[in-house]
Design a protein around this motif. Sequence first.
Motif, PDB file in Angstrom:
ATOM      1  N   CYS A  84       0.837  -1.212   0.000  1.00 14.22           N
ATOM      2  CA  CYS A  84       0.000   0.000   0.000  1.00 14.22           C
ATOM      3  C   CYS A  84       0.869   1.259   0.000  1.00 14.22           C
ATOM      4  CB  CYS A  84      -0.970  -0.012   1.168  1.00 14.22           C
ATOM      5  SG  CYS A  84      -0.218   0.021   2.801  1.00 14.22           S
ATOM      6  N   LYS A  85       2.053   1.203   0.601  1.00 14.37           N
ATOM      7  CA  LYS A  85       2.953   2.368   0.594  1.00 14.37           C
ATOM      8  C   LYS A  85       3.433   2.662  -0.823  1.00 14.37           C
ATOM      9  CE  LYS A  85       2.799   3.288   4.959  1.00 14.37           C
ATOM     10  NZ  LYS A  85       2.076   4.512   5.393  1.00 14.37           N
ATOM     11  N   ASP A  86       3.716   1.606  -1.591  1.00 11.09           N
ATOM     12  CA  ASP A  86       4.098   1.799  -2.995  1.00 11.09           C
ATOM     13  C   ASP A  86       2.962   2.476  -3.764  1.00 11.09           C
ATOM     14  OD1 ASP A  86       6.653   0.489  -2.836  1.00 11.09           O
ATOM     15  OD2 ASP A  86       5.586  -1.412  -2.760  1.00 11.09           O
ATOM     16  N   TYR A  87       1.752   2.003  -3.524  1.00 10.44           N
ATOM     17  CA  TYR A  87       0.591   2.553  -4.226  1.00 10.44           C
ATOM     18  C   TYR A  87       0.350   4.010  -3.821  1.00 10.44           C
ATOM     19  CZ  TYR A  87      -4.136   2.667  -6.242  1.00 10.44           C
ATOM     20  OH  TYR A  87      -5.259   2.964  -6.972  1.00 10.44           O
ATOM     21  N   GLU A  88       0.480   4.298  -2.547  1.00 11.63           N
ATOM     22  CA  GLU A  88       0.303   5.677  -2.087  1.00 11.63           C
ATOM     23  C   GLU A  88       1.281   6.617  -2.785  1.00 11.63           C
ATOM     24  OE1 GLU A  88       0.810   5.393   2.105  1.00 11.63           O
ATOM     25  OE2 GLU A  88      -1.096   4.333   2.430  1.00 11.63           O
ATOM     26  N   GLY A  89       2.540   6.188  -2.904  1.00 16.49           N
ATOM     27  CA  GLY A  89       3.546   7.008  -3.576  1.00 16.49           C
ATOM     28  C   GLY A  89       3.208   7.239  -5.034  1.00 16.49           C
ATOM     29  N   ILE A  90       2.703   6.197  -5.700  1.00 14.97           N
ATOM     30  CA  ILE A  90       2.323   6.319  -7.108  1.00 14.97           C
ATOM     31  C   ILE A  90       1.167   7.302  -7.262  1.00 14.97           C
ATOM     32  CG2 ILE A  90       1.171   5.058  -8.989  1.00 14.97           C
ATOM     33  CD1 ILE A  90       2.941   2.638  -8.173  1.00 14.97           C
ATOM     34  N   GLN A 130       0.290   9.761  -5.322  1.00  9.25           N
ATOM     35  CA  GLN A 130       0.705  11.126  -5.016  1.00  9.25           C
ATOM     36  C   GLN A 130       1.539  11.746  -6.134  1.00  9.25           C
ATOM     37  OE1 GLN A 130       2.663  10.467  -1.267  1.00  9.25           O
ATOM     38  NE2 GLN A 130       0.742  10.112  -0.170  1.00  9.25           N
ATOM     39  N   ALA A 131       2.220  10.895  -6.915  1.00  7.14           N
ATOM     40  CA  ALA A 131       3.098  11.391  -7.978  1.00  7.14           C
ATOM     41  C   ALA A 131       2.391  11.514  -9.328  1.00  7.14           C
ATOM     42  CB  ALA A 131       4.305  10.465  -8.116  1.00  7.14           C
ATOM     43  N   GLN A 132       1.135  11.067  -9.418  1.00  5.65           N
ATOM     44  CA  GLN A 132       0.449  11.068 -10.706  1.00  5.65           C
ATOM     45  C   GLN A 132       0.219  12.478 -11.236  1.00  5.65           C
ATOM     46  OE1 GLN A 132      -3.111   8.669 -10.211  1.00  5.65           O
ATOM     47  NE2 GLN A 132      -2.091   6.830 -10.951  1.00  5.65           N
ATOM     48  N   ASP A 133       0.174  12.566 -12.559  1.00  3.16           N
ATOM     49  CA  ASP A 133      -0.119  13.815 -13.245  1.00  3.16           C
ATOM     50  C   ASP A 133      -1.565  14.203 -12.945  1.00  3.16           C
ATOM     51  OD1 ASP A 133      -0.679  15.873 -14.983  1.00  3.16           O
ATOM     52  OD2 ASP A 133      -0.025  14.825 -16.794  1.00  3.16           O
ATOM     53  N   HIS A 182      -4.482  10.456  -0.669  1.00  4.78           N
ATOM     54  CA  HIS A 182      -3.333  10.291  -1.565  1.00  4.78           C
ATOM     55  C   HIS A 182      -3.640  10.624  -3.026  1.00  4.78           C
ATOM     56  CE1 HIS A 182      -1.523   8.269   1.856  1.00  4.78           C
ATOM     57  NE2 HIS A 182      -2.601   7.512   1.936  1.00  4.78           N
ATOM     58  N   LEU A 183      -4.902  10.508  -3.418  1.00  9.03           N
ATOM     59  CA  LEU A 183      -5.309  10.749  -4.798  1.00  9.03           C
ATOM     60  C   LEU A 183      -6.029  12.086  -4.894  1.00  9.03           C
ATOM     61  CD1 LEU A 183      -5.842   9.664  -7.751  1.00  9.03           C
ATOM     62  CD2 LEU A 183      -7.958   8.667  -6.838  1.00  9.03           C
ATOM     63  N   ASP A 184      -5.697  12.879  -5.901  1.00 12.06           N
ATOM     64  CA  ASP A 184      -6.391  14.143  -6.132  1.00 12.06           C
ATOM     65  C   ASP A 184      -7.782  13.833  -6.682  1.00 12.06           C
ATOM     66  OD1 ASP A 184      -7.349  16.598  -6.848  1.00 12.06           O
ATOM     67  OD2 ASP A 184      -5.680  17.142  -8.154  1.00 12.06           O
ATOM     68  N   MET A 185      -8.792  13.927  -5.811  1.00 10.21           N
ATOM     69  CA  MET A 185     -10.158  13.562  -6.195  1.00 10.21           C
ATOM     70  C   MET A 185     -10.837  14.629  -7.056  1.00 10.21           C
ATOM     71  SD  MET A 185     -10.212  10.655  -4.555  1.00 10.21           S
ATOM     72  CE  MET A 185     -11.357   9.754  -3.536  1.00 10.21           C
ATOM     73  N   SER A 186     -10.154  15.751  -7.266  1.00 12.59           N
ATOM     74  CA  SER A 186     -10.745  16.790  -8.119  1.00 12.59           C
ATOM     75  C   SER A 186     -10.489  16.514  -9.599  1.00 12.59           C
ATOM     76  CB  SER A 186     -10.179  18.163  -7.739  1.00 12.59           C
ATOM     77  OG  SER A 186      -8.809  18.256  -8.081  1.00 12.59           O
TER      78      SER A 186
END
Length: 455
Positions: free
Chosen positions: A32-38, A40-43, A94-98
Amino acid sequence: MIDFDTFTKYSRPGPRYTSYPTAPEFHEGFTCKDYEGILQAQDRSKKLSLYFHLPFCRSACYFCGCNVEFTSKEEKKERYIGYLEKELTLLSEHLDMSRQVLQLHFGGGTPTYFNAEQLGRIIALIRRFFPHFDPEAEVSCEIDPRFLTSEQLDVLVGNGFNRVSYGVQDFNAVVQKEIHRIQPYEVTKRAVDLARAAGITSVNMDLIYGLPYQTLETFKETLELALTLSPDRFAIFNYAHVPWMKKTMRKFDETTLPHPSVKLAILQYTIDFLQRNGYKMIGMDHFAKPEDELFKAIEKGELHRNFQGYTTKGGADLVGVGLTSIGEGERHYVQNFKDMKAYEAALDAGQLPVHRGLVLSEDDVLRKAVIMEMMSNFKLNITAIETRFGIDFFAYFKDAIEALQEFVDAGLVSVSKEALHVSPTGTMLIRNICMPFDAYLGKIPESQRRFSKTV
């Protein structure tokens, strides 16, 4: 005339390539830590595709390979809605929901096993966390026609759903009894009529060939009946017999399964029948009317493939929510726990319910591009691949080109300096034709490959 007996030599264990690398390559070292990092880094300018798994069914359909939970208890469904909210709350950290949503798909299980009021609450939950939907978003739901009311359709349409997919499989009474899914034609017709009356603009129908007791003649009758309902799309799948994965499939007497030559004859007849009646073959297993956007996409070479099938909505990051859901980005796959207790325990501990996943290497990304284009469009623009990845295609894929020679010699594939094309007959073997480009498959002896047969 196709010699189907000769063609059966291609009946080998192989992936369906809903992903590359395929799901057996996912591993629990991805956390889950790997996924959280991904996340947070997404475009953040990139759009989202959302998949929600609604896993409950009342009883087992013996052919089914999906991850389902069997229950007759309302409290289990209510409990699950609460855990969906917990997962969305954690995702929002962790994910930009907007980000704008380009696709939303409900899969299962039987999504419409949830009643109209429950479906309304699930959709309201999604809209609360993801407030921005693209005006042209594809919003779809898989439906078992045996579990559908006009009230449920009103909720779906009232919340922007514009596509439904009906599971039919086969109209033959003998086949239905054997697969433990009694669903008379009238039940399916009623469901289609309800959808049209509610304002659904796109109806897909799923059929399966290769089931027990099916013959070419019985499947012809199923196709004739299906055509009277005039669905906008058909998905006609080759039954994946994987009894080592799904215990219910062990209930079948394997001597009643049609021979690969019969399955090929059914597939060839299906392609010819649907094309005669105005449908176009779209990628593997799918057919659409000429006015459908999938038809237009394949003409432009813009068709995409993901875990929900074929779509015109490429380029979005797929976020999976719920039990066993799979998410996908350009360089990762992630899958939630398949076991309900493990799924709930992770969320109760304040963690995203990640069971396993994969970060793609440069080689993975390249091979994914090759395989997915071939699976989608039955051709490959070699020049574009060389330009995009900075490679000499024929040097990089020397082994794959050599392995393809048997298909070239058989007239099923043509290869030039600029492109690879699969012939109309070759499309029936598209999984086989993609397999030489799979770097992982070659490391597994054929006798040990745990996949369904390609034919």
